[in-house]
Design a protein around this motif. Sequence first.
Motif, PDB file in Angstrom:
ATOM      1  N   LEU A  66     -30.629  22.783 -33.919  1.00  0.00           N
ATOM      2  CA  LEU A  66     -29.618  22.096 -34.720  1.00  0.00           C
ATOM      3  C   LEU A  66     -29.151  20.838 -34.004  1.00  0.00           C
TER       4      LEU A  66
ATOM      5  N   GLY B  73     -26.425  18.939 -35.026  1.00  0.00           N
ATOM      6  CA  GLY B  73     -25.039  18.567 -35.329  1.00  0.00           C
ATOM      7  C   GLY B  73     -24.060  19.002 -34.258  1.00  0.00           C
TER       8      GLY B  73
ATOM      9  N   ALA C 275     -25.619  26.729 -38.708  1.00  0.00           N
ATOM     10  CA  ALA C 275     -26.345  25.775 -39.551  1.00  0.00           C
ATOM     11  C   ALA C 275     -25.623  25.509 -40.869  1.00  0.00           C
TER      12      ALA C 275
ATOM     13  N   GLN D 254     -22.778  23.220 -40.465  1.00  0.00           N
ATOM     14  CA  GLN D 254     -23.213  21.837 -40.240  1.00  0.00           C
ATOM     15  C   GLN D 254     -23.684  21.193 -41.540  1.00  0.00           C
ATOM     16  N   LEU D 255     -24.268  22.000 -42.410  1.00  0.00           N
ATOM     17  CA  LEU D 255     -24.820  21.451 -43.652  1.00  0.00           C
ATOM     18  C   LEU D 255     -23.793  21.341 -44.771  1.00  0.00           C
TER      19      LEU D 255
END
Lengths: 459, 459
Positions: free
Chosen positions: A285, A287, A293, A296-297
């Motif tokens: 990842l 970020g 994840a 972050q998304l």
Amino acid sequence: MSIDPVLARIDSQLPAALERLMELLRIPSISTDPAFKPDCARAADWLVEDLQSLGLKASARPTPGHPMVVAHGGPEGAPHLLFYGHYDVQPVDPLDLWDRDPFDPEIQDTPRGRVIRARGASDDKGQLMTFVEALRAWVAEHGSLPCKLTIFFEGEEESGSPSLIPFMKEHAEELKADIALICDTGLFADTVPAIVTQLRGLLGEELTITAASKDLHSGMYGGAAMNPIRVLTRILAALHDDEGRITVPGFYDGVPEIGDNLKKSWQALGFDEKKFLGEVGLSELAGEKGRMALEQLWSRPTCEINGIKGGYTGDGFKTVLPSKASAKVSFRLVGEQDPVALRESFRAMVRSMLPPDCEVEFHGHGTSPAGHMDTAHPAFETARQALTEEYGVDAAYVGCGGSIPIAGYFKSILGMDAMLIGFGKDDDQIHSPNEKYDVESFHKGTRSWARILAALAKS
Amino acid sequence: MSIDPVLARIDSQLPAALERLMELLRIPSISTDPAFKPDCARAADWLVEDLQSLGLKASARPTPGHPMVVAHGGPEGAPHLLFYGHYDVQPVDPLDLWDRDPFDPEIQDTPRGRVIRARGASDDKGQLMTFVEALRAWVAEHGSLPCKLTIFFEGEEESGSPSLIPFMKEHAEELKADIALICDTGLFADTVPAIVTQLRGLLGEELTITAASKDLHSGMYGGAAMNPIRVLTRILAALHDDEGRITVPGFYDGVPEIGDNLKKSWQALGFDEKKFLGEVGLSELAGEKGRMALEQLWSRPTCEINGIKGGYTGDGFKTVLPSKASAKVSFRLVGEQDPVALRESFRAMVRSMLPPDCEVEFHGHGTSPAGHMDTAHPAFETARQALTEEYGVDAAYVGCGGSIPIAGYFKSILGMDAMLIGFGKDDDQIHSPNEKYDVESFHKGTRSWARILAALAKS
């Protein structure tokens, strides 16, 4: 009114429904290219005629750009739903990367199932037609529409929706309903039906830094004259700190931590981070450190450099000191982040880093705030149950890393909540060559809307 | 043998000399473009014939690329000079920025004097012909050449000189002389004749950083997937510290401080830094703090980003996370900096800054070490005096920010010192549309070579 015969009809009439979709897909309604303006009008007219055949009062409404399709129908006093989709499609270049004419659709057998191959198959003609086909089956079985309905199809979604806000404001009374349904999103991880309850906002900025008044030769000026690429890389490199956090002053104002319940439900989705990254050749990842994840998304803001250019970029080498260098930067926004305030803060930060003799010119691209859907509205749980029944898998409330400004406009202009439900898959290649939509998505999508309509009609 | 009748003949025959130059300029000898290969051969043949008419034994020598022109002549026992120039020219695009056909030369009256307008007028056909015309006048007046001479004209200078080193090595014995004269540089600040005694070297590197295996959508991946533009800007931004010094490990190894004498002589040149920068819209030196302009330009090494690209750079906006981003970086080198060692050090530094999942690919462009001419060779002072006489202004020993590798090759391959003397001006627009050479440069250049030849013949 029973749902079973409606579902049975959807199953038996699938070939005819696919034929109708293929007809719509044959119209090259590319909204960004003026050459296709008559085709956009033709797609709108096709939809008007089709909606009229279902007993809706439909018309194509002129705008300064491409027409809106608006239709009304269904029993007064029943729950009132607005359905939104868009009939315009992305351009098709590079055409040589397509395996066939993007506007000559075909049903193809692939190792992962049957697909409809064409520009717009998934984004958004195929998705839009799932709703229309659900209505058609309902009307055929029961002789009338299940709810009071407003249909609202746009023809400029792929070109920034310039007419959308003025049209919504001008026709606010006509467009208001109890809730809006938007079909322009996807399943979760290709298998789990999903309702998107949070969308990231977007702020797009383009900056051009100018140093000398013309391109210079680095042999003659190198070392003494300021190089705008050097200035630009210095500024862009300063936008993230070593922890992956964004350094624009005030950037995290209004960024909420997601609640424990939501976090747990996201964890329960079993998102396969390794697979998600591995499919595109990555493993770690990138970020903010310490965030999973899906955070972050979906729930963390980002800053991305989407394009950069300056100097000589052809084959070989030129020892040029260019006069200008530029970059396109976008920020994905969450929570209450204010795109207008952040634009100013970003510009101030850039200006503060400019060395002597350099100027910066900004060109603002779109802004949209993040969207949060209030799942307290009972329609959410009703729809979630209906999706769960159709797929046999618990439907999920998910986030979406992208930005779908229309959802926010329904709230801010019309005061309506919006539910984002769609059946696209990650490998649909929307905006890319060889776009497709799974026949399964089209079929189960149609069945899902029939179930959702039946359930909402009862509520 | 007296110089005065030679100078008088140069003055009276200027129109005929210009006519001959125009003939050579009409041959489009663009060396980079294979379509012009016959024209390069024609230019070489034209020169061979012209040199033969002066009594030199001249021939065009085949190479894997364009021919070399080599000629010999003059009295045995006299000082032996080699003269170097190049007959090939830069491409002419963008052609629409030219005011006339680049290969249809014309003498034009301009507010700043008469100019010869054509591709190659200054770089290098006009400069090369100053030497030939000086020889012609000498032979016409005195019936023989003033010194023992080797003429060496190249046809690949504008395309990286691929045949040069092999040819020099193969014909080392034939080409050796007492000293080399190179006419491919300029006056100092347009008014002061100059001999270049130091040249910066060059190291060119291209790097491409790859993160994901394909372009990604920032809505779907933004925040979680590594963006190679972000990586690239971070690396490039780290190449300079806040004082403008270059951070590549070992970069300053072998970088000398210039001596007090040279520094004083450069200060005495009265270089107008404000005017130099002001002409291109700048006002402040961008190089290492505390160094005067001529140091930054001539005796300090640099690192410049000459080109950068990544992601979407067209009109409008695309929220793409590109798979790749690349840049072209060049280093100007001085003193004993080792381009080969610095290439490795640069690459190691870049690799050390790569985050997980990123790869870097390097493409090496040219390397040439810096050049230092030893002004202890008596020819330097002799030539400087001759230039001073012609211009009535003290001729200067100057540096040159650019790289002219041939000077180094004469030293390393043939063991000869080289003197760089030229008459170009900063506004000659070499490598650009509307290239010109001042008639004054051509005229005084020819006179200067006659004086230099006379003085060296006596020495």
